[in-house]
Design an enzyme around this catalytic site. Structure first.
Site, mmCIF file in Angstrom:
data_model
loop_
_atom_site.group_PDB
_atom_site.id
_atom_site.type_symbol
_atom_site.label_atom_id
_atom_site.label_comp_id
_atom_site.label_asym_id
_atom_site.label_seq_id
_atom_site.Cartn_x
_atom_site.Cartn_y
_atom_site.Cartn_z
ATOM 1 N N CYS A 1 0.852 -1.186 0.000
ATOM 2 C CA CYS A 1 0.000 0.000 0.000
ATOM 3 C C CYS A 1 0.892 1.241 0.000
ATOM 4 O O CYS A 1 2.065 1.185 0.371
ATOM 5 C CB CYS A 1 -0.889 -0.043 1.250
ATOM 6 S SG CYS A 1 -1.829 1.452 1.589
ATOM 7 N N HIS A 2 0.329 2.388 -0.402
ATOM 8 C CA HIS A 2 1.100 3.639 -0.376
ATOM 9 C C HIS A 2 1.546 3.992 1.047
ATOM 10 O O HIS A 2 2.557 4.675 1.230
ATOM 11 C CB HIS A 2 0.268 4.778 -0.966
ATOM 12 C CG HIS A 2 0.450 4.922 -2.446
ATOM 13 N ND1 HIS A 2 1.534 5.555 -3.007
ATOM 14 C CD2 HIS A 2 -0.309 4.490 -3.485
ATOM 15 C CE1 HIS A 2 1.435 5.531 -4.325
ATOM 16 N NE2 HIS A 2 0.331 4.885 -4.640
ATOM 17 N N THR A 3 0.811 3.531 2.055
ATOM 18 C CA THR A 3 1.236 3.773 3.430
ATOM 19 C C THR A 3 2.547 3.050 3.725
ATOM 20 O O THR A 3 3.419 3.580 4.420
ATOM 21 C CB THR A 3 0.147 3.318 4.417
ATOM 22 O OG1 THR A 3 -1.065 4.028 4.131
ATOM 23 C CG2 THR A 3 0.556 3.592 5.855
ATOM 24 N N HIS B 1 0.845 -4.243 5.884
ATOM 25 C CA HIS B 1 -0.393 -4.296 6.673
ATOM 26 C C HIS B 1 -1.584 -4.814 5.878
ATOM 27 O O HIS B 1 -2.701 -4.809 6.372
ATOM 28 C CB HIS B 1 -0.714 -2.913 7.255
ATOM 29 C CG HIS B 1 -0.995 -1.856 6.219
ATOM 30 N ND1 HIS B 1 -0.006 -1.292 5.464
ATOM 31 C CD2 HIS B 1 -2.150 -1.285 5.831
ATOM 32 C CE1 HIS B 1 -0.524 -0.397 4.653
ATOM 33 N NE2 HIS B 1 -1.828 -0.383 4.837
ATOM 34 N N GLU B 2 -1.358 -5.279 4.642
ATOM 35 C CA GLU B 2 -2.408 -5.955 3.876
ATOM 36 C C GLU B 2 -1.979 -7.402 3.678
ATOM 37 O O GLU B 2 -0.938 -7.660 3.058
ATOM 38 C CB GLU B 2 -2.598 -5.301 2.498
ATOM 39 C CG GLU B 2 -3.485 -4.090 2.502
ATOM 40 C CD GLU B 2 -3.835 -3.632 1.091
ATOM 41 O OE1 GLU B 2 -4.680 -2.760 0.966
ATOM 42 O OE2 GLU B 2 -3.245 -4.140 0.115
ATOM 43 N N CYS C 1 -11.505 -4.536 20.265
ATOM 44 C CA CYS C 1 -11.504 -5.396 21.450
ATOM 45 C C CYS C 1 -12.905 -5.855 21.829
ATOM 46 O O CYS C 1 -13.068 -6.817 22.567
ATOM 47 C CB CYS C 1 -10.857 -4.662 22.627
ATOM 48 S SG CYS C 1 -11.883 -3.340 23.341
ATOM 49 N N CYS D 1 -14.393 -2.090 25.057
ATOM 50 C CA CYS D 1 -14.243 -0.704 25.505
ATOM 51 C C CYS D 1 -15.427 0.147 25.058
ATOM 52 O O CYS D 1 -16.255 -0.267 24.241
ATOM 53 C CB CYS D 1 -12.931 -0.111 24.991
ATOM 54 S SG CYS D 1 -12.905 0.209 23.218
ATOM 55 N N CYS E 1 -15.585 0.577 21.186
ATOM 56 C CA CYS E 1 -16.035 -0.587 20.432
ATOM 57 C C CYS E 1 -17.524 -0.845 20.615
ATOM 58 O O CYS E 1 -18.196 -1.363 19.721
ATOM 59 C CB CYS E 1 -15.229 -1.823 20.835
ATOM 60 S SG CYS E 1 -13.523 -1.822 20.240
ATOM 61 N N CYS F 1 -10.774 2.267 19.251
ATOM 62 C CA CYS F 1 -10.644 1.220 20.269
ATOM 63 C C CYS F 1 -9.618 1.667 21.300
ATOM 64 O O CYS F 1 -8.527 2.130 20.971
ATOM 65 C CB CYS F 1 -10.206 -0.094 19.641
ATOM 66 S SG CYS F 1 -9.945 -1.431 20.838
ATOM 67 N N ARG G 1 -6.545 0.710 18.720
ATOM 68 C CA ARG G 1 -6.721 1.611 17.582
ATOM 69 C C ARG G 1 -5.398 1.759 16.834
ATOM 70 O O ARG G 1 -4.321 1.490 17.368
ATOM 71 C CB ARG G 1 -7.186 2.987 18.070
ATOM 72 C CG ARG G 1 -6.124 3.735 18.854
ATOM 73 C CD ARG G 1 -6.607 5.086 19.337
ATOM 74 N NE ARG G 1 -7.581 4.970 20.409
ATOM 75 C CZ ARG G 1 -8.133 6.028 21.033
ATOM 76 N NH1 ARG G 1 -7.802 7.253 20.659
ATOM 77 N NH2 ARG G 1 -8.993 5.854 21.988
ATOM 78 N N CYS H 1 -6.911 -3.444 4.103
ATOM 79 C CA CYS H 1 -6.756 -1.987 4.009
ATOM 80 C C CYS H 1 -7.591 -1.386 2.897
ATOM 81 O O CYS H 1 -8.635 -0.811 3.132
ATOM 82 C CB CYS H 1 -5.286 -1.611 3.846
ATOM 83 S SG CYS H 1 -4.992 0.175 3.767
ATOM 84 N N ARG I 1 -2.433 -3.073 -6.972
ATOM 85 C CA ARG I 1 -1.944 -3.918 -5.894
ATOM 86 C C ARG I 1 -1.116 -5.040 -6.507
ATOM 87 O O ARG I 1 -1.572 -5.770 -7.380
ATOM 88 C CB ARG I 1 -3.104 -4.522 -5.076
ATOM 89 C CG ARG I 1 -3.688 -3.565 -4.050
ATOM 90 C CD ARG I 1 -2.648 -3.186 -3.012
ATOM 91 N NE ARG I 1 -3.185 -2.373 -1.937
ATOM 92 C CZ ARG I 1 -3.170 -1.041 -1.927
ATOM 93 N NH1 ARG I 1 -2.675 -0.383 -2.953
ATOM 94 N NH2 ARG I 1 -3.658 -0.386 -0.892
#
Length: 426
Positions: free
Chosen positions: A92-94, A115-116, A145, A148, A151, A160, A164, A226, A421
């Protein structure tokens, strides 16, 4: 494990499903795949349960340096943690901006980005009750979770109390330590966005792991970690776009095209795509985009052109570029009185919004969206079902596939604007 075949982009893809007792069926169906390297212990997770696993990971040692695919040590999951065998991951670009170290939140090295992804649970830590060995899962950077105040609230998904998304976080929630170490030097290697999927094995908080239907194609569900969730949810949840409305999408990467797909499913009448890469227009139009704009060919500001072709401005705009000048154009492209702009791009810090407070008095609004407003563990399994039934079209998002060892080539494809992707096979 046994192999289930599914089709994406007219080619045969593999997804792993079933339980450990299906070993005989797996051996019969896998053939030459038997000798592929799935990482230590994947075929016999009971042998690795509670032990340190040695596997390969792509480690970022510094900003802009080529990722190094090397052997690392992955600790067993601690309390309320899960160790996952990653089967597929994408970029991803992130990940790209973190690799470059574009802002202070991302300048932590050495680090395992990514993260994907999708994969299979190898083992679970003490206290984990909703996941078990062999479950098919996707890791998510924005945890849930379920206990909380955030959530439990129907008004938010992204806050969260413990899990989070935290860009500055580089260790596990449980004890503030990492689960990764360099095999060669024994140095700690840090985590990224609660997931760190550029590794054959990763350890994730159980709140950041979503169990999905074992019959689902893991290749396509990888993108729910993502881009698909972010784009679809921005339309469905954050903006709650209605049928017959009009939208403009600024930036036709994977997130932007997921916005287009979400708008198509909602029956949006006019979908205007804006990008400086005209090659993306064909992909966008195939997904339901009605109009396209290349800003470089205009003799007027983009927002004026959008107002011209939409009768005064679109009802909703989605900024997916992470560029403040683009954000301003997106804001001004919406109709006064009711227009809404949703910010999806990751913007560099410490620059501020390019808006004058009095501009909000024209009735336009602007808001951000994290993970598309989805509560990951609760809602993503339902999205998987929509993909399986054909209600959501995902075929066009995966444009390239490479072995994990070619991860630097995959980064270059994204830099060059050639891929939406690129799926990496671990």
């Amino acid at each position: 494990m046994y192999i289930k075949l599914c089709k994406i982009n007219r080619s045969i893809k593999y997804t792993y499903s079933g339980a450990l007792q299906a070993n005989r069926a797996r051996k019969a169906s896998m053939g030459s795949l038997e000798n592929q390297s799935f990482g230590n212990g994947f075929l016999h997770p009971t042998e690795t349960n509670g032990k340190v696993i040695t596997c390969k990971a792509a480690v970022a040692w510094g900003p802009g340096l080529p990722l190094v695919v090397e052997e690392i040590c992955v600790e067993p999951p601690h309390e309320m943690e899960v160790r996952i065998k990653i089967l597929f991951t994408s970029i991803c670009h992130t990940d790209l901006s973190a690799w470059k170290g574009e802002n202070e939140a991302q300048r932590v090295y050495p680090r395992i980005l990514g993260h994907e992804a999708s994969g299979v649970v190898e083992s679970v830590g003490e206290g984990v009750e909703d996941l078990k060995e062999g479950d098919h899962v996707i890791p998510i950077f924005n945890g849930e979770c379920k206990e909380c105040i955030y959530c439990k609230s129907p008004k938010t998904n992204n806050m969260c109390d413990k899990y989070r998304v935290k860009p500055l976080k580089s260790v596990m929630e449980n004890d503030g330590k990492t689960r990764f170490f360099s095999k060669k030097e024994g140095k700690p290697i840090y985590h990224f966005l609660n997931t760190s999927t550029f590794s054959e094995y990763t350890v994730v908080d159980s709140a950041c792991v979503v169990k999905i239907d074992p019959q689902a194609c893991l290749k396509s569900t990888t993108l729910l970690s993502c881009c698909l969730s972010t784009g679809l949810g921005a339309v469905w949840n954050t903006a709650n776009v209605e049928a017959g409305s009009s939208i403009a999408v600024f930036g036709l990467g994977a997130v932007g095209l997921a916005v287009v797909e979400g708008a198509r499913t909602r029956g949006v009448s006019k979908i205007i795509g804006v990008d400086i890469n005209p090659e993306k227009f064909l992909k966008g139009k195939a997904m339901g985009m009605t109009d396209s704009i290349d800003p470089r060919t205009l003799k007027m500001p983009v927002h004026e052109k959008i107002r011209e072709i939409s009768g005064g401005g679109v009802d909703y705009s989605f900024e997916c570029a992470g560029n403040l000048d683009v954000l301003r154009e997106a804001f001004l492209s919406t109709h006064d009185g009711w227009g809404m702009t949703v910010v999806l791009g990751i913007h560099p810090t410490p620059k501020l919004l390019p808006l004058h407070p009095m501009e909000l008095f024209d009735g336009r609004s602007i808001t951000g969206s994290v993970f598309g407003g989805f509560k990951g563990k609760s809602q993503l399994p339902h999205i998987v079902q929509k993909i399986m039934s054909g209600g959501i079209k995902v075929d066009g998002f995966i444009t390239h596939e490479l072995p994990f060892s070619k991860i630097n080539d995959a980064f270059q494809l994204l830099i060059d604007g050639k891929s939406l992707r690129c799926l990496l096979h671990l």
